[in-house]
Design a protein around this motif. Structure first.
Motif, PDB file in Angstrom:
ATOM      1  N   ASP A 152       3.856  -7.458 -37.091  1.00 22.36           N
ATOM      2  CA  ASP A 152       4.241  -8.388 -38.145  1.00 22.36           C
ATOM      3  C   ASP A 152       5.758  -8.502 -38.206  1.00 22.36           C
ATOM      4  OD1 ASP A 152       4.796  -9.157 -41.184  1.00 22.36           O
ATOM      5  OD2 ASP A 152       2.718  -9.677 -40.705  1.00 22.36           O
ATOM      6  N   LEU A 153       6.241  -9.693 -38.535  1.00 23.16           N
ATOM      7  CA  LEU A 153       7.688  -9.889 -38.657  1.00 23.16           C
ATOM      8  C   LEU A 153       8.302  -9.015 -39.743  1.00 23.16           C
ATOM      9  CD1 LEU A 153       8.304 -13.728 -38.265  1.00 23.16           C
ATOM     10  CD2 LEU A 153       8.988 -11.912 -36.706  1.00 23.16           C
ATOM     11  N   SER A 154       7.502  -8.614 -40.708  1.00 24.83           N
ATOM     12  CA  SER A 154       8.027  -7.747 -41.766  1.00 24.83           C
ATOM     13  C   SER A 154       8.250  -6.314 -41.288  1.00 24.83           C
ATOM     14  CB  SER A 154       7.068  -7.730 -42.960  1.00 24.83           C
ATOM     15  OG  SER A 154       5.812  -7.178 -42.584  1.00 24.83           O
ATOM     16  N   ASP A 155       7.743  -5.984 -40.108  1.00 29.71           N
ATOM     17  CA  ASP A 155       7.918  -4.648 -39.525  1.00 29.71           C
ATOM     18  C   ASP A 155       9.245  -4.625 -38.770  1.00 29.71           C
ATOM     19  OD1 ASP A 155       7.845  -2.262 -38.087  1.00 29.71           O
ATOM     20  OD2 ASP A 155       5.731  -2.449 -37.562  1.00 29.71           O
ATOM     21  N   ALA A 156      10.303  -4.244 -39.468  1.00 31.40           N
ATOM     22  CA  ALA A 156      11.650  -4.299 -38.887  1.00 31.40           C
ATOM     23  C   ALA A 156      11.766  -3.444 -37.638  1.00 31.40           C
ATOM     24  CB  ALA A 156      12.680  -3.863 -39.923  1.00 31.40           C
ATOM     25  N   GLN A 157      11.114  -2.291 -37.613  1.00 31.44           N
ATOM     26  CA  GLN A 157      11.200  -1.413 -36.445  1.00 31.44           C
ATOM     27  C   GLN A 157      10.547  -2.049 -35.231  1.00 31.44           C
ATOM     28  OE1 GLN A 157      12.900   1.705 -36.303  1.00 31.44           O
ATOM     29  NE2 GLN A 157      12.672   1.063 -34.170  1.00 31.44           N
ATOM     30  N   ALA A 158       9.390  -2.684 -35.446  1.00 29.99           N
ATOM     31  CA  ALA A 158       8.706  -3.347 -34.328  1.00 29.99           C
ATOM     32  C   ALA A 158       9.565  -4.478 -33.775  1.00 29.99           C
ATOM     33  CB  ALA A 158       7.353  -3.876 -34.781  1.00 29.99           C
ATOM     34  N   VAL A 159      10.161  -5.270 -34.663  1.00 32.25           N
ATOM     35  CA  VAL A 159      11.015  -6.372 -34.213  1.00 32.25           C
ATOM     36  C   VAL A 159      12.225  -5.831 -33.456  1.00 32.25           C
ATOM     37  CG1 VAL A 159      12.490  -8.275 -34.984  1.00 32.25           C
ATOM     38  CG2 VAL A 159      10.247  -7.924 -36.048  1.00 32.25           C
ATOM     39  N   LYS A 187       0.439 -23.118 -54.901  1.00 34.58           N
ATOM     40  CA  LYS A 187      -0.262 -22.141 -55.743  1.00 34.58           C
ATOM     41  C   LYS A 187       0.352 -20.747 -55.599  1.00 34.58           C
ATOM     42  CE  LYS A 187      -4.640 -24.631 -55.177  1.00 34.58           C
ATOM     43  NZ  LYS A 187      -6.000 -24.578 -54.598  1.00 34.58           N
ATOM     44  N   LEU A 188       0.885 -20.447 -54.416  1.00 36.56           N
ATOM     45  CA  LEU A 188       1.427 -19.123 -54.122  1.00 36.56           C
ATOM     46  C   LEU A 188       2.851 -19.267 -53.584  1.00 36.56           C
ATOM     47  CD1 LEU A 188      -1.741 -17.729 -52.295  1.00 36.56           C
ATOM     48  CD2 LEU A 188      -1.031 -17.213 -54.647  1.00 36.56           C
ATOM     49  N   PRO A 189       3.781 -19.745 -54.403  1.00 36.01           N
ATOM     50  CA  PRO A 189       5.121 -20.066 -53.894  1.00 36.01           C
ATOM     51  C   PRO A 189       5.858 -18.870 -53.311  1.00 36.01           C
ATOM     52  CG  PRO A 189       5.088 -20.074 -56.302  1.00 36.01           C
ATOM     53  CD  PRO A 189       3.668 -20.014 -55.854  1.00 36.01           C
ATOM     54  N   PHE A 190       5.771 -17.721 -53.955  1.00 36.51           N
ATOM     55  CA  PHE A 190       6.567 -16.588 -53.489  1.00 36.51           C
ATOM     56  C   PHE A 190       5.998 -15.984 -52.207  1.00 36.51           C
ATOM     57  CE2 PHE A 190       7.594 -16.925 -58.008  1.00 36.51           C
ATOM     58  CZ  PHE A 190       8.965 -17.112 -57.888  1.00 36.51           C
ATOM     59  N   LYS A 191       4.707 -16.148 -51.992  1.00 33.46           N
ATOM     60  CA  LYS A 191       4.123 -15.729 -50.722  1.00 33.46           C
ATOM     61  C   LYS A 191       4.801 -16.470 -49.576  1.00 33.46           C
ATOM     62  CE  LYS A 191      -0.277 -15.591 -48.182  1.00 33.46           C
ATOM     63  NZ  LYS A 191      -1.734 -15.885 -48.240  1.00 33.46           N
ATOM     64  N   TYR A 192       5.013 -17.767 -49.751  1.00 37.80           N
ATOM     65  CA  TYR A 192       5.627 -18.586 -48.698  1.00 37.80           C
ATOM     66  C   TYR A 192       7.122 -18.318 -48.586  1.00 37.80           C
ATOM     67  CZ  TYR A 192       1.528 -21.194 -47.359  1.00 37.80           C
ATOM     68  OH  TYR A 192       0.310 -21.528 -46.836  1.00 37.80           O
ATOM     69  N   LEU A 193       7.792 -18.229 -49.724  1.00 38.18           N
ATOM     70  CA  LEU A 193       9.235 -17.993 -49.688  1.00 38.18           C
ATOM     71  C   LEU A 193       9.565 -16.642 -49.075  1.00 38.18           C
ATOM     72  CD1 LEU A 193      10.135 -19.422 -53.202  1.00 38.18           C
ATOM     73  CD2 LEU A 193      10.473 -20.543 -50.989  1.00 38.18           C
ATOM     74  N   VAL A 230      12.144 -15.218 -46.040  1.00 40.38           N
ATOM     75  CA  VAL A 230      12.820 -13.929 -45.919  1.00 40.38           C
ATOM     76  C   VAL A 230      12.545 -13.290 -44.561  1.00 40.38           C
ATOM     77  CG1 VAL A 230      12.988 -11.600 -46.860  1.00 40.38           C
ATOM     78  CG2 VAL A 230      12.849 -13.565 -48.405  1.00 40.38           C
ATOM     79  N   ASN A 231      11.293 -13.296 -44.103  1.00 38.20           N
ATOM     80  CA  ASN A 231      11.012 -12.713 -42.795  1.00 38.20           C
ATOM     81  C   ASN A 231      11.701 -13.481 -41.671  1.00 38.20           C
ATOM     82  OD1 ASN A 231       9.472 -10.622 -43.789  1.00 38.20           O
ATOM     83  ND2 ASN A 231       7.509 -11.623 -43.420  1.00 38.20           N
ATOM     84  N   SER A 248      10.761 -23.070 -47.713  1.00 37.94           N
ATOM     85  CA  SER A 248      10.875 -21.857 -46.897  1.00 37.94           C
ATOM     86  C   SER A 248      11.428 -22.169 -45.511  1.00 37.94           C
ATOM     87  CB  SER A 248       9.513 -21.157 -46.791  1.00 37.94           C
ATOM     88  OG  SER A 248       8.599 -21.873 -45.977  1.00 37.94           O
ATOM     89  N   LYS A 249      11.053 -23.311 -44.957  1.00 40.64           N
ATOM     90  CA  LYS A 249      11.608 -23.707 -43.665  1.00 40.64           C
ATOM     91  C   LYS A 249      13.083 -24.076 -43.782  1.00 40.64           C
ATOM     92  CE  LYS A 249       7.983 -23.580 -40.827  1.00 40.64           C
ATOM     93  NZ  LYS A 249       7.920 -22.892 -39.537  1.00 40.64           N
ATOM     94  N   PHE A 250      13.436 -24.716 -44.900  1.00 40.77           N
ATOM     95  CA  PHE A 250      14.837 -25.069 -45.107  1.00 40.77           C
ATOM     96  C   PHE A 250      15.693 -23.819 -45.287  1.00 40.77           C
ATOM     97  CE2 PHE A 250      18.201 -27.263 -47.842  1.00 40.77           C
ATOM     98  CZ  PHE A 250      18.867 -27.757 -46.731  1.00 40.77           C
ATOM     99  N   MET A 251      15.134 -22.788 -45.913  1.00 38.64           N
ATOM    100  CA  MET A 251      15.840 -21.516 -46.028  1.00 38.64           C
ATOM    101  C   MET A 251      16.208 -20.977 -44.642  1.00 38.64           C
ATOM    102  SD  MET A 251      13.467 -19.710 -48.980  1.00 38.64           S
ATOM    103  CE  MET A 251      14.147 -18.059 -48.736  1.00 38.64           C
ATOM    104  N   ILE A 252      15.268 -21.081 -43.709  1.00 33.32           N
ATOM    105  CA  ILE A 252      15.532 -20.587 -42.354  1.00 33.32           C
ATOM    106  C   ILE A 252      16.577 -21.457 -41.669  1.00 33.32           C
ATOM    107  CG2 ILE A 252      14.501 -20.004 -40.123  1.00 33.32           C
ATOM    108  CD1 ILE A 252      11.808 -19.727 -41.571  1.00 33.32           C
ATOM    109  N   GLU A 253      16.464 -22.768 -41.848  1.00 35.06           N
ATOM    110  CA  GLU A 253      17.461 -23.661 -41.245  1.00 35.06           C
ATOM    111  C   GLU A 253      18.869 -23.334 -41.760  1.00 35.06           C
ATOM    112  OE1 GLU A 253      16.999 -27.761 -40.832  1.00 35.06           O
ATOM    113  OE2 GLU A 253      14.898 -27.708 -40.179  1.00 35.06           O
TER     114      GLU A 253
END
Length: 339
Positions: A54-61, A87-93, A98-99, A147-152
């Motif tokens: 998973d991208l949230s696994d910093a060590q794996a990345v 419905k689940l905004p923070f899940k996506y953000l 963040v990831n 969330s995509k704009f955050m990455i951009e």
């Protein structure tokens, strides 16, 4: 001359797996990072290395990126349901935004020089003109688009401060399937119009719901831009040359929109029988027309879609879906058809 090495996050998903296939055709060394929550192990073709993490696994990345050098990182891994994001905004953000930023930071630390983002034309909300070019105001109307704009934006600063050159490709409706029949589209739940219409005509689901027929379009149904997934893969590869000297942002589309009615009619022609469908109320927030332009991409890279006929796009999707009644749950992909 050594083989080029690429990391593809989300490379077991729909668009990512077709990019992996295209890179393998160029004899590249490809590693896929995917947590398989939305992707499929069987979608990663032989020749590519799959790391389930998973991208949230910093060590794996970090472990993956430390095995460099990498010629580029392609980033597809994301949640992508607009309605769910409302419905689940923070899940996506968190999961997308963040990831994604954590991945960019890790790429900078490991001296990756090129980064290609699978972005979205959902950045533009209700655009002020059609086709949507790169100068149209960015105003996401969903946490998914945000969330995509955050990455951009993170990529902008990674370029300005750290020298990481990036390309962001914004598009709407990826469609079709590998022309050789090896991989295709399989979501759970399925939300895309073409596979839903195919399943309806094959009797695998109830009649298709048409959400509104009173829009200001020629037949009253919404119009969208459908681009073949192999053409999208080609665009992701072509932008790499631009990243030798600058970062770029491109909108990607065919310049031609098709209505829901036209899609249903196309699936019926390909299947040889009409698609069972019924009228349903409008869905909240559906714009009448969304078409992304690609003039800048064409001019800078020479890219041009090979699939310009709607029935040809639908036919590749139909052949794969007809052969895989349970999607990738078939456990074994059908033998590739001759191209």
């Amino acid at each position: 001359m050594s083989r080029k090495r690429f990391l593809v996050t989300g490379g077991a998903g729909f668009v990512g797996s077709h990019l992996v296939a295209a890179l393998l055709e160029q004899d590249a060394d490809v590693t896929v990072l995917d947590n398989l929550s939305l992707g499929h192990r069987a979608a990663v073709l032989p020749g590519a290395k799959l790391i389930v993490a998973d991208l949230s696994d910093a060590q794996a990345v970090d472990d993956i990126l430390s095995d460099g050098p990498w010629d580029a990182v392609f980033h597809f891994a994301s949640l992508s349901l607009v309605g769910e994001s409302m419905k689940l905004p923070f899940k996506y953000l968190l999961e997308n935004g963040v990831n994604g930023m954590k991945l960019i930071e890790a790429c900078v630390r490991h001296k990756v020089s090129r980064f290609v983002l699978s972005s979205t034309a959902n950045l533009f909300g209700t655009p002020e003109r059609i086709p949507i070019d790169e100068a149209v105001t960015i105003e996401p109307h969903s946490p998914y688009g945000e969330s995509k704009f955050m990455i951009e934006r993170a990529l902008h600063w990674a370029n300005e401060i750290c020298g990481l050159r990036s390309a962001c490709l914004r598009y709407f409706n990826a469609a079709g399937a590998d022309a050789r029949g090896r991989i295709g589209e399989d979501h759970d739940p399925e939300t895309h119009l073409i596979p839903l219409a195919i399943d309806a005509v094959l009797g695998r689901r109830p009649p298709l719901a048409i959400f509104g027929n009173d829009y200001p379009t020629p037949d009253g149904t919404c119009i969208r831009d459908y681009i073949h997934v192999e053409d999208l893969a080609d665009a992701h590869i072509r932008v790499l040359d631009q990243l030798t000297h600058r970062s770029v942002r491109y909108n990607v589309g065919t310049g031609r929109g098709y209505s829901v009615t036209e899609i249903i009619e196309s699936v019926g022609r390909v299947a040889g029988r009409p698609v069972p469908a019924h009228l349903a109320p409008r869905r909240l927030g559906d714009p009448a027309v969304l078409i992304a332009g690609a003039e800048s991409l064409r001019a800078d890279t020479g890219w041009s879609p090979r699939y310009t006929d709607l029935d040809a796009v639908v036919e590749t999707a139909f052949r794969w879906r007809e052969a895989h009644a349970q999607g990738y749950d078939d456990r074994k992909l059908a033998e590739p058809a001759l191209a």
